[in-house]
Design a protein around this motif. Structure first.
Motif, PDB file in Angstrom:
ATOM      1  N   ARG A 171       1.051  -1.257   0.115  1.00  0.00           N
ATOM      2  CA  ARG A 171      -0.222   0.165  -0.077  1.00  0.00           C
ATOM      3  C   ARG A 171       0.971   1.203   0.123  1.00  0.00           C
ATOM      4  N   LYS A 172       2.027   1.101   0.643  1.00  0.00           N
ATOM      5  CA  LYS A 172       3.199   2.333   0.582  1.00  0.00           C
ATOM      6  C   LYS A 172       3.603   2.747  -0.742  1.00  0.00           C
ATOM      7  N   LEU A 173       3.310   1.745  -1.904  1.00  0.00           N
ATOM      8  CA  LEU A 173       4.227   1.865  -3.020  1.00  0.00           C
ATOM      9  C   LEU A 173       3.047   2.835  -3.676  1.00  0.00           C
ATOM     10  N   ILE A 174       1.815   2.977  -3.483  1.00  0.00           N
ATOM     11  CA  ILE A 174       0.891   3.881  -4.003  1.00  0.00           C
ATOM     12  C   ILE A 174       0.202   4.970  -3.161  1.00  0.00           C
ATOM     13  N   ASP A 175       0.106   5.997  -3.653  1.00  0.00           N
ATOM     14  CA  ASP A 175      -0.595   7.123  -2.813  1.00  0.00           C
ATOM     15  C   ASP A 175      -1.689   7.920  -3.536  1.00  0.00           C
ATOM     16  N   GLY A 176      -1.859   7.434  -4.918  1.00  0.00           N
ATOM     17  CA  GLY A 176      -3.070   8.225  -5.561  1.00  0.00           C
ATOM     18  C   GLY A 176      -2.463   9.515  -6.064  1.00  0.00           C
ATOM     19  N   GLY A 177      -1.302   9.958  -5.785  1.00  0.00           N
ATOM     20  CA  GLY A 177      -0.843  11.350  -6.476  1.00  0.00           C
ATOM     21  C   GLY A 177      -0.039  11.054  -7.450  1.00  0.00           C
ATOM     22  N   GLY A 178       0.360  10.043  -7.977  1.00  0.00           N
ATOM     23  CA  GLY A 178       1.333   9.741  -9.189  1.00  0.00           C
ATOM     24  C   GLY A 178       1.050  10.792 -10.376  1.00  0.00           C
ATOM     25  N   ALA A 179      -0.295  10.853 -10.884  1.00  0.00           N
ATOM     26  CA  ALA A 179      -0.667  11.601 -11.891  1.00  0.00           C
ATOM     27  C   ALA A 179      -0.352  12.972 -11.842  1.00  0.00           C
ATOM     28  N   HIS A 180      -0.598  13.377 -10.641  1.00  0.00           N
ATOM     29  CA  HIS A 180      -0.431  14.889 -10.271  1.00  0.00           C
ATOM     30  C   HIS A 180       1.221  15.229 -10.144  1.00  0.00           C
ATOM     31  N   ARG A 181       2.034  14.565  -9.694  1.00  0.00           N
ATOM     32  CA  ARG A 181       3.462  14.453  -9.824  1.00  0.00           C
ATOM     33  C   ARG A 181       3.902  14.233 -11.230  1.00  0.00           C
ATOM     34  N   LEU A 182       3.448  13.554 -11.850  1.00  0.00           N
ATOM     35  CA  LEU A 182       4.023  13.376 -13.645  1.00  0.00           C
ATOM     36  C   LEU A 182       3.696  14.786 -14.265  1.00  0.00           C
ATOM     37  N   ALA A 183       2.249  15.189 -13.916  1.00  0.00           N
ATOM     38  CA  ALA A 183       2.040  16.573 -14.715  1.00  0.00           C
ATOM     39  C   ALA A 183       2.944  17.495 -14.287  1.00  0.00           C
ATOM     40  N   ARG A 184       3.078  17.714 -12.990  1.00  0.00           N
ATOM     41  CA  ARG A 184       4.247  18.784 -12.637  1.00  0.00           C
ATOM     42  C   ARG A 184       5.397  18.749 -13.027  1.00  0.00           C
ATOM     43  N   LEU A 185       5.797  17.430 -13.234  1.00  0.00           N
ATOM     44  CA  LEU A 185       7.132  17.181 -13.843  1.00  0.00           C
ATOM     45  C   LEU A 185       7.352  17.616 -15.232  1.00  0.00           C
ATOM     46  N   LEU A 186       6.374  17.244 -15.967  1.00  0.00           N
ATOM     47  CA  LEU A 186       6.264  17.689 -17.612  1.00  0.00           C
ATOM     48  C   LEU A 186       6.198  19.065 -17.459  1.00  0.00           C
ATOM     49  N   GLU A 187       5.345  19.804 -16.760  1.00  0.00           N
ATOM     50  CA  GLU A 187       5.084  21.277 -16.697  1.00  0.00           C
ATOM     51  C   GLU A 187       6.598  21.954 -16.370  1.00  0.00           C
ATOM     52  N   ARG A 188       7.157  21.354 -15.232  1.00  0.00           N
ATOM     53  CA  ARG A 188       8.751  21.791 -15.242  1.00  0.00           C
ATOM     54  C   ARG A 188       9.692  21.741 -16.400  1.00  0.00           C
ATOM     55  N   LEU A 189       9.678  20.547 -16.846  1.00  0.00           N
ATOM     56  CA  LEU A 189      10.517  20.232 -18.129  1.00  0.00           C
ATOM     57  C   LEU A 189      10.032  20.901 -19.237  1.00  0.00           C
ATOM     58  N   SER A 190       8.822  21.319 -19.469  1.00  0.00           N
ATOM     59  CA  SER A 190       8.179  22.044 -20.590  1.00  0.00           C
ATOM     60  C   SER A 190       8.862  23.414 -20.609  1.00  0.00           C
ATOM     61  N   GLY A 191       8.880  24.067 -19.111  1.00  0.00           N
ATOM     62  CA  GLY A 191       9.330  25.516 -18.858  1.00  0.00           C
ATOM     63  C   GLY A 191      10.793  25.311 -19.183  1.00  0.00           C
ATOM     64  N   GLU A 192      11.635  24.368 -18.615  1.00  0.00           N
ATOM     65  CA  GLU A 192      13.036  24.440 -19.172  1.00  0.00           C
ATOM     66  C   GLU A 192      13.321  24.209 -20.570  1.00  0.00           C
ATOM     67  N   GLU A 193      12.474  23.588 -21.257  1.00  0.00           N
ATOM     68  CA  GLU A 193      12.802  23.536 -22.831  1.00  0.00           C
ATOM     69  C   GLU A 193      12.447  24.846 -23.123  1.00  0.00           C
ATOM     70  N   LYS A 194      11.588  25.572 -23.002  1.00  0.00           N
ATOM     71  CA  LYS A 194      11.336  26.901 -23.382  1.00  0.00           C
ATOM     72  C   LYS A 194      12.504  27.974 -23.179  1.00  0.00           C
ATOM     73  N   GLU A 195      13.006  27.719 -21.850  1.00  0.00           N
ATOM     74  CA  GLU A 195      14.114  28.675 -21.550  1.00  0.00           C
ATOM     75  C   GLU A 195      15.393  28.412 -22.274  1.00  0.00           C
ATOM     76  N   MET A 196      15.373  27.092 -22.672  1.00  0.00           N
ATOM     77  CA  MET A 196      16.563  26.796 -23.322  1.00  0.00           C
ATOM     78  C   MET A 196      16.463  27.296 -24.971  1.00  0.00           C
ATOM     79  N   THR A 197      15.325  27.296 -25.316  1.00  0.00           N
ATOM     80  CA  THR A 197      14.893  27.749 -26.861  1.00  0.00           C
ATOM     81  C   THR A 197      15.132  29.019 -26.831  1.00  0.00           C
ATOM     82  N   GLU A 198      14.768  30.036 -25.764  1.00  0.00           N
ATOM     83  CA  GLU A 198      14.800  31.504 -25.887  1.00  0.00           C
ATOM     84  C   GLU A 198      16.316  31.726 -25.764  1.00  0.00           C
ATOM     85  N   ASP A 199      17.153  31.229 -24.956  1.00  0.00           N
ATOM     86  CA  ASP A 199      18.491  31.462 -24.879  1.00  0.00           C
ATOM     87  C   ASP A 199      19.275  31.391 -26.073  1.00  0.00           C
ATOM     88  N   GLU A 200      18.899  30.433 -27.063  1.00  0.00           N
ATOM     89  CA  GLU A 200      19.631  30.073 -28.287  1.00  0.00           C
ATOM     90  C   GLU A 200      19.495  31.083 -29.145  1.00  0.00           C
TER      91      GLU A 200
END
Length: 120
Positions: A91-120
């Motif tokens: 039961r400790k393997l799952i907490d129901g928040g995995g999709a939310h964490r994944l969405a936050r990670l994707l948003e963060r990675l998307s923001g980092e990609e935009k920053e890299m593109t703007e700097d080039e």
């Protein structure tokens, strides 16, 4: 409806993969094994941390894995308390928040990609 089928089980045997998380989510104690190289890390982690029973790497040693799964299965049939311990640890393997964490990670990675593109 796999969830309702799983809920009827006292014990399951599964290869590594997403089924491990599904069984944990519905609270079914399980024994696992790896069937392919990409499943080794998860199934070994499960066994090493006493989260569930680990039978071995079927794709590497079929006979030994089947023997180990049989031994573990017989043990868990005789020891309902051990099944309960696995259930609680799983039961400790799952907490129901995995999709939310994944969405936050994707948003963060998307923001980092935009920053890299703007700097080039």
């Amino acid at each position: 409806d796999m969830g309702s089928l799983m809920e009827k089980c006292d014990l399951a045997i599964t290869a590594g993969g997403s089924t491990i998380y599904e069984l944990a989510a519905v609270g079914v104690p399980f024994l696992c094994f790896s069937y392919a190289k990409n499943q080794e890390a998860l199934t070994e982690y499960i066994g090493q941390n006493g989260i569930a029973g680990f039978g071995g790497a079927y794709h590497k040693d079929r006979e030994r894995t089947l023997e180990q799964l049989e031994t573990l299965f017989r043990e868990l049939v005789r020891e309902p308390q051990k099944r309960r311990e696995y259930q609680l640890r799983e039961r400790k393997l799952i907490d129901g928040g995995g999709a939310h964490r994944l969405a936050r990670l994707l948003e963060r990675l998307s923001g980092e990609e935009k920053e890299m593109t703007e700097d080039e």
